[in-house]
Design a protein around this motif. Structure first.
Motif, mmCIF file in Angstrom:
data_model
loop_
_atom_site.group_PDB
_atom_site.id
_atom_site.type_symbol
_atom_site.label_atom_id
_atom_site.label_comp_id
_atom_site.label_asym_id
_atom_site.label_seq_id
_atom_site.Cartn_x
_atom_site.Cartn_y
_atom_site.Cartn_z
ATOM 1 N N ILE A 64 0.704 -1.085 -0.588
ATOM 2 C CA ILE A 64 -0.094 -0.140 -0.118
ATOM 3 C C ILE A 64 1.117 1.036 -0.210
ATOM 4 N N GLN A 65 1.604 1.208 0.670
ATOM 5 C CA GLN A 65 2.665 2.505 0.838
ATOM 6 C C GLN A 65 3.400 2.348 -0.434
ATOM 7 N N THR A 66 4.058 1.218 -1.202
ATOM 8 C CA THR A 66 4.476 1.147 -2.515
ATOM 9 C C THR A 66 3.912 2.125 -2.988
ATOM 10 N N LEU A 67 2.521 1.980 -3.449
ATOM 11 C CA LEU A 67 1.311 2.263 -4.300
ATOM 12 C C LEU A 67 0.968 4.086 -4.120
ATOM 13 N N GLU A 68 1.067 4.419 -2.600
ATOM 14 C CA GLU A 68 0.443 5.727 -2.415
ATOM 15 C C GLU A 68 2.067 6.708 -2.511
ATOM 16 N N ASN A 69 3.364 5.746 -2.424
ATOM 17 C CA ASN A 69 4.736 6.350 -2.207
ATOM 18 C C ASN A 69 4.188 7.109 -4.451
#
Length: 100
Positions: A33-38
């Motif tokens: 999720i953090q990767t996609l948000e970034n």
């Protein structure tokens, strides 16, 4: 499932394939999720965590399609070429010169 540290069957039905126990699975999910948000906030990264994608083959096909359209090259003539490299920081990875 929670008592035995297993991913609940209802989640497994809709989630990405994984054999990890629940605690590690949740850690992995949060990183995804953090990767996609970034990616959404900062644009595409210089390198991609391929195993972090639900369907990596679809991502790689879209990369070929984008390149084919930009260069007006038939997609069926394109191939990926890989080079095994050491693990490095993003700063190191973005400074590499690639021979074309």
């Amino acid at each position: 499932a929670l008592l035995y540290n297993n991913v609940p069957a209802m989640w497994v039905k809709w989630a990405y394939p994984s054999l990890k126990p629940l605690a590690s699975w949740i850690d992995d999910l949060l990183i995804r999720i953090q990767t996609l948000e970034n990616w959404i906030k900062n644009g595409p990264p210089h390198s991609f965590w391929l195993s972090g994608f639900f369907f990596p083959q679809g991502f790689l096909t879209s990369v070929l399609q984008k390149y084919a359209r930009q260069t007006r090259t038939p997609i069926d003539t394109l191939r990926f070429q890989t080079h095994v490299m050491k693990i490095m920081s993003e700063k190191e990875a973005t400074s590499i010169q690639i021979d074309r």
